[in-house]
Design a protein around this motif. Structure first.
Motif, mmCIF file in Angstrom:
data_model
loop_
_atom_site.group_PDB
_atom_site.id
_atom_site.type_symbol
_atom_site.label_atom_id
_atom_site.label_comp_id
_atom_site.label_asym_id
_atom_site.label_seq_id
_atom_site.Cartn_x
_atom_site.Cartn_y
_atom_site.Cartn_z
ATOM 1 N N ALA A 211 -31.936 21.080 3.952
ATOM 2 C CA ALA A 211 -32.246 22.448 4.360
ATOM 3 C C ALA A 211 -31.349 22.882 5.502
ATOM 4 C CB ALA A 211 -33.712 22.555 4.772
ATOM 5 N N MET A 212 -31.182 24.190 5.677
ATOM 6 C CA MET A 212 -30.451 24.741 6.800
ATOM 7 C C MET A 212 -31.032 26.103 7.155
ATOM 8 S SD MET A 212 -28.567 27.629 5.665
ATOM 9 C CE MET A 212 -27.379 27.738 6.974
ATOM 10 N N SER A 213 -30.923 26.471 8.413
ATOM 11 C CA SER A 213 -31.331 27.803 8.859
ATOM 12 C C SER A 213 -30.510 28.168 10.081
ATOM 13 C CB SER A 213 -32.830 27.840 9.194
ATOM 14 O OG SER A 213 -33.146 26.908 10.208
ATOM 15 N N SER A 214 -30.070 29.385 10.141
ATOM 16 C CA SER A 214 -29.269 29.855 11.279
ATOM 17 C C SER A 214 -29.640 31.290 11.607
ATOM 18 C CB SER A 214 -27.776 29.749 10.966
ATOM 19 O OG SER A 214 -27.442 30.559 9.837
ATOM 20 N N PHE A 215 -30.957 31.559 11.697
ATOM 21 C CA PHE A 215 -31.385 32.900 12.072
ATOM 22 C C PHE A 215 -32.363 32.826 13.230
ATOM 23 C CE2 PHE A 215 -34.377 32.102 8.393
ATOM 24 C CZ PHE A 215 -35.562 32.054 9.125
ATOM 25 N N SER B 119 -19.292 36.472 -1.258
ATOM 26 C CA SER B 119 -19.179 37.517 -0.244
ATOM 27 C C SER B 119 -20.359 37.523 0.720
ATOM 28 C CB SER B 119 -19.076 38.891 -0.920
ATOM 29 O OG SER B 119 -20.240 39.156 -1.681
ATOM 30 N N GLU B 120 -21.285 36.581 0.567
ATOM 31 C CA GLU B 120 -22.483 36.526 1.404
ATOM 32 C C GLU B 120 -22.464 35.281 2.285
ATOM 33 O OE1 GLU B 120 -25.594 38.668 -1.752
ATOM 34 O OE2 GLU B 120 -25.404 36.474 -1.695
ATOM 35 N N THR B 121 -23.182 35.352 3.392
ATOM 36 C CA THR B 121 -23.312 34.224 4.309
ATOM 37 C C THR B 121 -24.732 33.689 4.263
ATOM 38 O OG1 THR B 121 -21.662 35.148 5.810
ATOM 39 C CG2 THR B 121 -23.143 33.466 6.708
ATOM 40 N N PRO B 122 -24.912 32.411 3.951
ATOM 41 C CA PRO B 122 -26.273 31.864 3.930
ATOM 42 C C PRO B 122 -26.813 31.714 5.352
ATOM 43 C CG PRO B 122 -24.685 30.130 3.509
ATOM 44 C CD PRO B 122 -23.910 31.406 3.543
ATOM 45 N N ILE B 123 -28.002 32.241 5.608
ATOM 46 C CA ILE B 123 -28.645 32.051 6.912
ATOM 47 C C ILE B 123 -29.911 31.209 6.761
ATOM 48 C CG2 ILE B 123 -27.691 34.169 7.887
ATOM 49 C CD1 ILE B 123 -30.418 35.484 7.469
ATOM 50 N N PHE B 124 -30.290 30.931 5.510
ATOM 51 C CA PHE B 124 -31.406 30.040 5.233
ATOM 52 C C PHE B 124 -31.205 29.499 3.830
ATOM 53 C CE2 PHE B 124 -35.447 29.028 3.273
ATOM 54 C CZ PHE B 124 -36.149 28.360 4.267
ATOM 55 N N ALA C 123 -21.269 27.748 7.008
ATOM 56 C CA ALA C 123 -21.678 28.155 8.346
ATOM 57 C C ALA C 123 -22.300 27.006 9.134
ATOM 58 C CB ALA C 123 -22.632 29.336 8.266
ATOM 59 N N PRO C 124 -23.303 26.283 8.569
ATOM 60 C CA PRO C 124 -23.887 25.182 9.321
ATOM 61 C C PRO C 124 -23.041 23.918 9.197
ATOM 62 C CG PRO C 124 -24.988 25.407 7.232
ATOM 63 C CD PRO C 124 -23.976 26.514 7.295
ATOM 64 N N SER C 125 -23.355 22.959 10.069
ATOM 65 C CA SER C 125 -22.601 21.711 10.037
ATOM 66 C C SER C 125 -23.035 20.826 8.880
ATOM 67 C CB SER C 125 -22.787 20.965 11.365
ATOM 68 O OG SER C 125 -24.171 20.725 11.592
ATOM 69 N N VAL C 126 -24.201 21.084 8.305
ATOM 70 C CA VAL C 126 -24.713 20.291 7.195
ATOM 71 C C VAL C 126 -24.443 21.016 5.884
ATOM 72 C CG1 VAL C 126 -26.767 19.243 6.206
ATOM 73 C CG2 VAL C 126 -26.512 19.367 8.688
ATOM 74 N N ASN C 127 -23.936 20.295 4.900
ATOM 75 C CA ASN C 127 -23.687 20.899 3.601
ATOM 76 C C ASN C 127 -24.989 20.995 2.825
ATOM 77 O OD1 ASN C 127 -20.940 21.129 4.079
ATOM 78 N ND2 ASN C 127 -20.489 19.098 3.247
#
Length: 400
Positions: free
Chosen positions: A376-380, A265-270, A253-257
């Protein structure tokens, strides 16, 4: 022999002591209740004297009520569902020592209470986690009975001859009871819980109609606690139903791996690494129900904590919040409560990794702080959580 009459007042003192065997803090609640025993002479009552035992029970109950009053109304309602049908007794009373000069008796005993059978987890891993958390602190689960070792002293004051009883060591017993009470209903929706308690459906509908989800607001109140770096938290370790734990995969989902703990089946949001720990919040859909799951794992290893149990709706298990950081940047967070512990996962909305992390509080006191490193990543956001139907956590967030 004249009968003894009982009256008195209660005082409380909170002591914080660092545990030598783990990197966390334990809060010991010491309660003292002074009471006058009229017509009983000057002799100090024994440890097993009915008046002494009654005071110990009163101290515990008032301590419990004080802790109970600090919870959110919804948590109070859910814990009350179990506590109203239980009674704490004092058993196995012994006199450890007697000071002849002061007449002070030092006593030990076991607090016990029988839990409803449906309050005992059937998952063995969950039971093992509770035992591993509380048995070292002196509280245990024996069948459906909660037991806790306590110590108390009893003596008369020199001036008024009042009998002073001080109780210590009952916080682990209280914590285990609270965790079991919450586990009994934590995965129940509001409708299911209302059905369990016999609440009228109309009242629920009226509440829903009159109380739309609140708008996110900036809050500066003291913030909740995060996932402690050790398994000392009163939260069960629940592995997924599959035989193996989810493998570390790469977030797309994010641009950073960023390595995370979400399944395919899940999408990481953090997701982030704190050095010795990895943490993730994953979203998914269970039919028409939005779901979230929080996982914590060692840097090299499978998840040691997962919340909530499979199938629970996000709105029933989590809360959200939004506020402004000291530097003026917006910060969103998602939180959940497990027993006496509050976990908060927060992230700045500007992508600043210094504004990402996890906080853990026990009974309102911060006991752990895990700050994300660069990986780290976050998309919420608060708006996203609001769309999921999460209620707002009015306790706010106190950023480190």
């Amino acid at each position: 022999m004249p009968k003894c009459s009982l009256r008195g007042a209660t005082t409380y003192n909170l002591l914080e002591e660092k545990m030598s065997h783990r990197r966390s803090f334990a809060v010991t609640l010491t309660a003292a209740l002074a009471a006058i025993l009229a017509g009983c002479g000057d002799k100090t009552p024994s440890c097993a004297d009915p008046a002494t035992v009654s005071l110990v029970q009163q101290i515990y109950q008032q301590s419990f009520d004080k802790e109970h009053a600090s919870m959110s109304p919804e948590r109070q309602r859910r814990v009350q569902f179990t506590s109203k049908d239980t009674k704490v007794t004092v058993e196995a009373i012994t006199t450890a020592s007697t000071d002849e000069a002061t007449g002070k008796n030092t006593c030990s005993a076991v607090l016990t209470t029988a839990m409803p059978k449906d309050a005992i987890p059937t998952d063995q891993r969950m039971l093992n986690h509770l035992r591993g958390t509380y048995e070292p602190q002196g509280a245990a689960l024996d069948g459906n009975t909660v037991k806790g070792n306590v110590t108390y002293t009893v003596q008369r004051t020199e001036d008024s001859k009042e009998v002073l009883v001080k109780l210590t060591g009952h916080l682990p017993f209280m914590g285990l009871f609270h965790d079991l009470a919450m586990l009994r209903v934590f995965d129940k929706s509001e409708a299911e819980f209302d059905q369990m308690t016999g609440a009228a459906p109309k009242a629920v509908e009226a509440k829903t109609a009159d109380s739309p989800p609140p708008e996110p607001a900036a809050v500066s109140q003291e913030a909740p606690s995060v996932a402690p770096p050790v398994a000392s938290v009163a939260a069960p370790v629940v592995q997924p139903a599959t035989a193996q734990a989810p493998a570390v995969v790469v977030a797309t989902a994010p641009s950073v791996n960023v390595p995370h703990l979400c399944t395919g089946s899940e999408t990481p949001i953090f997701a982030c690494s704190t050095g010795k720990k990895r943490a993730s919040v994953c979203s998914s859909h269970g039919g028409t129900v939005e779901q979230l799951v929080y996982r914590l794992a060692p840097s090299e290893g499978v998840p040691e904590m997962e919340y909530p149990s499979a199938g629970a709706a996000a709105a029933a298990a989590f809360q959200y919040g939004a506020q402004t950081a000291p530097d003026g940047g917006p910060v969103s967070f998602v939180s959940f409560d497990k027993g006496n512990y509050r976990y908060v996962v927060y992230a700045g909305e500007g992508g600043d990794s210094s504004r990402r992390g996890i906080l853990v509080e026990q009974s309102g006191k911060r006991i752990a702080e895990l700050r994300c490193q660069s990986n780290a990543m976050s998309s919420f956001s608060a708006a996203q959580f609001q769309k999921m139907g999460l209620s707002q956590d009015s306790r706010g967030l106190s950023l480190p």
